[in-house]
Scaffold this motif. Sequence first.
Motif, PDB file in Angstrom:
ATOM      1  N   SER A 101      -1.614  68.927  19.910  1.00 56.05           N
ATOM      2  CA  SER A 101      -0.359  68.868  20.642  1.00 56.05           C
ATOM      3  C   SER A 101      -0.220  70.076  21.566  1.00 56.05           C
ATOM      4  O   SER A 101      -0.891  71.105  21.393  1.00 56.05           O
ATOM      5  N   ARG A 102       0.658  69.962  22.533  1.00 57.68           N
ATOM      6  CA  ARG A 102       0.874  71.060  23.472  1.00 57.68           C
ATOM      7  C   ARG A 102       1.363  72.312  22.740  1.00 57.68           C
ATOM      8  O   ARG A 102       0.956  73.436  23.064  1.00 57.68           O
ATOM      9  N   ALA A 103       2.223  72.105  21.731  1.00 56.23           N
ATOM     10  CA  ALA A 103       2.760  73.249  20.982  1.00 56.23           C
ATOM     11  C   ALA A 103       1.664  73.989  20.222  1.00 56.23           C
ATOM     12  O   ALA A 103       1.715  75.217  20.073  1.00 56.23           O
ATOM     13  N   GLN A 104       0.655  73.260  19.743  1.00 52.30           N
ATOM     14  CA  GLN A 104      -0.405  73.883  18.953  1.00 52.30           C
ATOM     15  C   GLN A 104      -1.601  74.331  19.792  1.00 52.30           C
ATOM     16  O   GLN A 104      -2.450  75.088  19.312  1.00 52.30           O
ATOM     17  N   ALA A 105      -1.672  73.876  21.045  1.00 54.94           N
ATOM     18  CA  ALA A 105      -2.819  74.207  21.896  1.00 54.94           C
ATOM     19  C   ALA A 105      -2.929  75.716  22.134  1.00 54.94           C
ATOM     20  O   ALA A 105      -4.024  76.281  22.105  1.00 54.94           O
ATOM     21  N   LYS A 106      -1.802  76.378  22.343  1.00 51.36           N
ATOM     22  CA  LYS A 106      -1.816  77.824  22.586  1.00 51.36           C
ATOM     23  C   LYS A 106      -2.347  78.570  21.356  1.00 51.36           C
ATOM     24  O   LYS A 106      -3.155  79.506  21.485  1.00 51.36           O
ATOM     25  N   LYS A 107      -1.916  78.163  20.167  1.00 47.93           N
ATOM     26  CA  LYS A 107      -2.389  78.787  18.938  1.00 47.93           C
ATOM     27  C   LYS A 107      -3.886  78.570  18.770  1.00 47.93           C
ATOM     28  O   LYS A 107      -4.620  79.474  18.353  1.00 47.93           O
TER      29      LYS A 107
ATOM     30  N   ILE B  95     -14.353  70.524  22.667  1.00 48.54           N
ATOM     31  CA  ILE B  95     -12.928  70.584  23.001  1.00 48.54           C
ATOM     32  C   ILE B  95     -12.750  69.946  24.372  1.00 48.54           C
ATOM     33  O   ILE B  95     -13.307  70.424  25.372  1.00 48.54           O
ATOM     34  N   VAL B  96     -11.999  68.867  24.417  1.00 44.46           N
ATOM     35  CA  VAL B  96     -11.844  68.105  25.661  1.00 44.46           C
ATOM     36  C   VAL B  96     -10.411  68.251  26.174  1.00 44.46           C
ATOM     37  O   VAL B  96      -9.470  67.819  25.496  1.00 44.46           O
ATOM     38  N   PRO B  97     -10.210  68.855  27.364  1.00 47.97           N
ATOM     39  CA  PRO B  97      -8.849  68.944  27.925  1.00 47.97           C
ATOM     40  C   PRO B  97      -8.270  67.560  28.148  1.00 47.97           C
ATOM     41  O   PRO B  97      -8.960  66.644  28.595  1.00 47.97           O
ATOM     42  N   PHE B  98      -7.000  67.412  27.813  1.00 46.88           N
ATOM     43  CA  PHE B  98      -6.341  66.134  28.010  1.00 46.88           C
ATOM     44  C   PHE B  98      -5.267  66.339  29.075  1.00 46.88           C
ATOM     45  O   PHE B  98      -5.540  66.952  30.111  1.00 46.88           O
ATOM     46  N   PHE B  99      -4.044  65.902  28.886  1.00 44.89           N
ATOM     47  CA  PHE B  99      -3.032  66.086  29.918  1.00 44.89           C
ATOM     48  C   PHE B  99      -1.915  66.974  29.400  1.00 44.89           C
ATOM     49  O   PHE B  99      -1.711  67.125  28.193  1.00 44.89           O
ATOM     50  N   ASN B 100      -1.184  67.594  30.344  1.00 40.29           N
ATOM     51  CA  ASN B 100      -0.030  68.435  29.994  1.00 40.29           C
ATOM     52  C   ASN B 100      -0.385  69.574  29.043  1.00 40.29           C
ATOM     53  O   ASN B 100       0.409  69.935  28.181  1.00 40.29           O
ATOM     54  N   GLY B 101      -1.574  70.119  29.169  1.00 38.83           N
ATOM     55  CA  GLY B 101      -1.959  71.257  28.347  1.00 38.83           C
ATOM     56  C   GLY B 101      -2.384  70.904  26.940  1.00 38.83           C
ATOM     57  O   GLY B 101      -2.501  71.786  26.080  1.00 38.83           O
ATOM     58  N   THR B 102      -2.618  69.627  26.666  1.00 39.13           N
ATOM     59  CA  THR B 102      -3.083  69.201  25.342  1.00 39.13           C
ATOM     60  C   THR B 102      -4.603  69.064  25.343  1.00 39.13           C
ATOM     61  O   THR B 102      -5.247  69.134  26.395  1.00 39.13           O
ATOM     62  N   TYR B 103      -5.157  68.880  24.143  1.00 36.38           N
ATOM     63  CA  TYR B 103      -6.601  68.721  24.010  1.00 36.38           C
ATOM     64  C   TYR B 103      -6.919  67.607  23.021  1.00 36.38           C
ATOM     65  O   TYR B 103      -6.074  67.218  22.209  1.00 36.38           O
ATOM     66  N   ASN B 104      -8.154  67.142  23.080  1.00 38.53           N
ATOM     67  CA  ASN B 104      -8.741  66.319  22.035  1.00 38.53           C
ATOM     68  C   ASN B 104      -9.949  67.066  21.488  1.00 38.53           C
ATOM     69  O   ASN B 104     -10.733  67.626  22.257  1.00 38.53           O
ATOM     70  N   LEU B 105     -10.093  67.083  20.179  1.00 40.02           N
ATOM     71  CA  LEU B 105     -11.230  67.740  19.544  1.00 40.02           C
ATOM     72  C   LEU B 105     -12.209  66.678  19.061  1.00 40.02           C
ATOM     73  O   LEU B 105     -11.849  65.805  18.265  1.00 40.02           O
ATOM     74  N   VAL B 106     -13.435  66.725  19.559  1.00 37.81           N
ATOM     75  CA  VAL B 106     -14.477  65.817  19.075  1.00 37.81           C
ATOM     76  C   VAL B 106     -15.065  66.442  17.815  1.00 37.81           C
ATOM     77  O   VAL B 106     -15.538  67.583  17.835  1.00 37.81           O
ATOM     78  N   VAL B 107     -15.007  65.696  16.708  1.00 37.76           N
ATOM     79  CA  VAL B 107     -15.413  66.268  15.426  1.00 37.76           C
ATOM     80  C   VAL B 107     -16.716  65.660  14.926  1.00 37.76           C
ATOM     81  O   VAL B 107     -17.158  64.602  15.395  1.00 37.76           O
ATOM     82  N   ASP B 108     -17.301  66.348  13.959  1.00 35.86           N
ATOM     83  CA  ASP B 108     -18.614  65.964  13.449  1.00 35.86           C
ATOM     84  C   ASP B 108     -18.488  64.985  12.296  1.00 35.86           C
ATOM     85  O   ASP B 108     -18.687  65.327  11.135  1.00 35.86           O
ATOM     86  N   ASP B 109     -18.126  63.742  12.626  1.00 38.30           N
ATOM     87  CA  ASP B 109     -18.199  62.671  11.639  1.00 38.30           C
ATOM     88  C   ASP B 109     -19.047  61.550  12.217  1.00 38.30           C
ATOM     89  O   ASP B 109     -19.552  61.651  13.339  1.00 38.30           O
TER      90      ASP B 109
END
Length: 261
Positions: A248-254, A225-239
């Motif tokens: 997205s920021r809206a889904q980051a809290k969930k 899980i890589v923090p991005f900007f404005n409370g968003t993230y990028n997820l590095v996946v296993d492919d």
Amino acid sequence: MKLKALIVDDEYPARQELRYALSSFENIEIVGEATNAQEAMTLIKALDYQVLFLDISMPGMSGLELGAVIQELPRQPQVIFVTAYDEYAVRAFEVNAVDYLLKPVDQARLKKAVDKVLKKYQEITPAEAAASEEDLVTPAVRGGNGAGQFKIDRIPAEKQGKTVLVAESDIVYAFTEQDYIYIKTYADKFFTRFTLKELEARLNPNMFFRTHRCYIVNLHKVKEIVPFFNGTYNLVVDDKENSEVPVSRAQAKKLRKILGF
């Protein structure tokens, strides 16, 4: 009304020709293709098709045999046979076929066949439709013990003109790209005719999470899980590519609540 259609033919050029012929019909939506009866049965059990365009001569179970099996199902798509042989017409109507078309398909005859299917659905009264829906509710939904409940953990998708059943456990993520929806596995990318909303409803909610309006990810495949900007993230996946899926920021809290961080 728009009818969900399945094309079943073992020959790729024949499927492509029929798909092209049907593309001019606004009331037909082709949401699947199968190369044999076994593939077709799996798809029919997984999705509520209204019309089936069915070849007769195929490896293994013939189209006529498949038509007979379909008559025993609680949900029965209307069957239009599309074949190069004219000698099976009588047997085709014995399994309640709506029409029998000869290859190459004449566009005017195809329209008549489609109109017959539409007429059958338009003749269903609201009461009959409600009763039909009730018949499709599984015992588990009604509060029973679940006997007879059918759930498939595979998603129909397409690659190189063939329908592939992708296991949920193999899906790394699903995404939107230029108005099309794709499923990504470790090394492959498959086209699917489901919307992301439909995929979200079908996929196991204990595995899959809607990270973004354009992405659904299998949380079991997330490596980092890589923090991005404005409370968003990028997820590095296993492919194979170590792809990054945005959150997205809206889904980051969930997501933080689900993962406990």
